[in-house]
Design a protein around this motif. Structure first.
Motif, PDB file in Angstrom:
ATOM      1  N   SER A 181     -77.127 -51.249  59.905  1.00  0.00           N
ATOM      2  CA  SER A 181     -77.183 -51.882  58.585  1.00  0.00           C
ATOM      3  C   SER A 181     -78.553 -51.691  57.958  1.00  0.00           C
ATOM      4  CB  SER A 181     -76.898 -53.381  58.710  1.00  0.00           C
ATOM      5  OG  SER A 181     -77.980 -54.026  59.380  1.00  0.00           O
ATOM      6  N   PRO A 182     -78.673 -51.866  56.629  1.00  0.00           N
ATOM      7  CA  PRO A 182     -79.994 -51.756  55.995  1.00  0.00           C
ATOM      8  C   PRO A 182     -81.044 -52.674  56.620  1.00  0.00           C
ATOM      9  CG  PRO A 182     -78.299 -51.678  54.324  1.00  0.00           C
ATOM     10  CD  PRO A 182     -77.594 -51.984  55.614  1.00  0.00           C
ATOM     11  N   ASP A 183     -80.674 -53.922  56.948  1.00  0.00           N
ATOM     12  CA  ASP A 183     -81.645 -54.841  57.545  1.00  0.00           C
ATOM     13  C   ASP A 183     -82.118 -54.347  58.904  1.00  0.00           C
ATOM     14  OD1 ASP A 183     -81.635 -56.567  55.403  1.00  0.00           O
ATOM     15  OD2 ASP A 183     -80.227 -57.984  56.294  1.00  0.00           O
ATOM     16  N   ARG A 184     -81.192 -53.861  59.718  1.00  0.00           N
ATOM     17  CA  ARG A 184     -81.592 -53.338  61.029  1.00  0.00           C
ATOM     18  C   ARG A 184     -82.446 -52.088  60.871  1.00  0.00           C
ATOM     19  NH1 ARG A 184     -77.195 -51.861  64.950  1.00  0.00           N
ATOM     20  NH2 ARG A 184     -79.045 -51.513  66.251  1.00  0.00           N
ATOM     21  N   PHE A 185     -82.105 -51.228  59.916  1.00  0.00           N
ATOM     22  CA  PHE A 185     -82.896 -50.017  59.695  1.00  0.00           C
ATOM     23  C   PHE A 185     -84.337 -50.382  59.353  1.00  0.00           C
ATOM     24  CE2 PHE A 185     -84.438 -46.281  57.481  1.00  0.00           C
ATOM     25  CZ  PHE A 185     -83.907 -45.238  58.216  1.00  0.00           C
ATOM     26  N   LEU A 186     -84.500 -51.381  58.514  1.00  0.00           N
ATOM     27  CA  LEU A 186     -85.841 -51.828  58.130  1.00  0.00           C
ATOM     28  C   LEU A 186     -86.583 -52.432  59.313  1.00  0.00           C
ATOM     29  CD1 LEU A 186     -88.044 -52.557  56.003  1.00  0.00           C
ATOM     30  CD2 LEU A 186     -86.769 -54.681  55.603  1.00  0.00           C
ATOM     31  N   ASN A 187     -85.950 -53.367  60.011  1.00  0.00           N
ATOM     32  CA  ASN A 187     -86.666 -54.154  61.007  1.00  0.00           C
ATOM     33  C   ASN A 187     -86.764 -53.486  62.367  1.00  0.00           C
ATOM     34  OD1 ASN A 187     -87.268 -56.516  59.379  1.00  0.00           O
ATOM     35  ND2 ASN A 187     -85.070 -56.923  59.390  1.00  0.00           N
ATOM     36  N   GLU A 188     -85.757 -52.701  62.748  1.00  0.00           N
ATOM     37  CA  GLU A 188     -85.762 -52.088  64.069  1.00  0.00           C
ATOM     38  C   GLU A 188     -86.306 -50.669  64.062  1.00  0.00           C
ATOM     39  OE1 GLU A 188     -81.994 -52.454  66.065  1.00  0.00           O
ATOM     40  OE2 GLU A 188     -81.672 -54.488  65.314  1.00  0.00           O
TER      41      GLU A 188
END
Length: 275
Positions: free
Chosen positions: A151-158
């Motif tokens: 997901s976009p959030d995981r791409f950013l944070n991980e």
């Protein structure tokens, strides 16, 4: 096109400039696949070697190849932008003339695209061979060990918050054409960071598919464009300034958090100072 399932057609676009001695390897990698792309275009950017003659010979073996002779040399980024118009498939595989797709990768990638039709990019590891030393390195995303949609959030944070500010897998990326056009494609004023910015913007909008195995067999040389540009302090400071401007622009500010942009600029300058 969020939520709309489309026929996941694939096109391969190969910019070429004086890589006649390697272009057959790249094309062999394309046509040795289980799934052959629907379009294969070689765009010759004014080569002065025998590239055109070699591609014409290979067209007899693989008539699916379309050769475009560009004439005047305009540079790889500008040629790659032409690929957005010339390739008419849903997905684009940009392949450097001195690289080759990993065996079986197109079928694996399109199977994941069928499963996750909203994803903006498909990216995976790059298997890099240093042309001078022969050393081999495989680079990818740490901690992502299974094929998956991110997901976009995981791409950013991980990924973006945990890897080096210059980290990118552009050569190991397949691009959803409409999303690439939407984000402005490869911007010449970002030099060697142009594909990394596009991939990040697309993944932050639509999410990404990640494949934890090599997507491309890539050659690397200290004379190559990305190496030279990445170590040119004046150029990279311009890239950083332009990157910040874009990430803070009306088009992209909702994708790139202000705290990330600030930290990215700080960390990239610190990284350059340590080279």
């Amino acid at each position: 096109m969020r939520g709309e399932v489309m026929n996941n057609t694939l096109g391969t676009f190969i910019p070429n400039y004086n890589h006649g001695h390697l272009i057959e390897r790249a094309l062999s990698g394309v046509f040795d696949q289980e799934l052959i792309p629907d379009q294969v275009i070689v765009y010759d950017d004014g080569s002065t070697d025998n590239s055109v003659e070699i591609v014409k010979r290979l067209q007899k073996k693989w008539p699916q190849i379309t050769l475009i002779e560009g004439g005047k040399n305009i540079g790889g980024i500008h040629v790659s932008r032409k690929g957005m118009d010339l390739i008419q498939t849903r997905w684009i595989n940009y392949l450097a003339a001195d690289d080759a797709p990993a065996s079986g990768i197109f079928a694996k990638a399109m199977a994941m695209a069928d499963k996750y039709p909203d994803a903006g990019i498909i990216m995976g590891q790059m298997r890099i061979t240093h042309e001078q030393t022969g050393a081999v390195k495989v680079t990818g995303v740490q901690g992502w060990d299974e094929p998956q949609y991110v997901s976009p959030d995981r791409f950013l944070n991980e990924y973006m918050r945990t890897h080096l500010p210059n980290h990118g897998l552009g050569s190991g990326t397949l691009w959803r054409k409409d999303a690439l056009v939407e984000c402005g494609g490869f911007r010449a004023d970002l030099f060697s960071w142009c594909d990394t910015f596009a991939a990040r913007a697309m993944a932050l909008e639509y999410g990404a598919i990640y494949l934890p195995y090599p997507v491309v067999e890539k050659g690397y040389s200290e004379t190559c464009y990305s190496h030279r540009m990445g170590r040119d302090m004046d150029v990279m400071l311009k890239v950083i300034d332009r990157g910040v401007q874009l990430m803070r622009s009306e088009q992209f500010r909702n994708l790139f958090p202000a705290s990330y942009v600030y930290g990215w600029r700080r960390d990239y300058i610190k990284f350059l100072e340590q080279l």
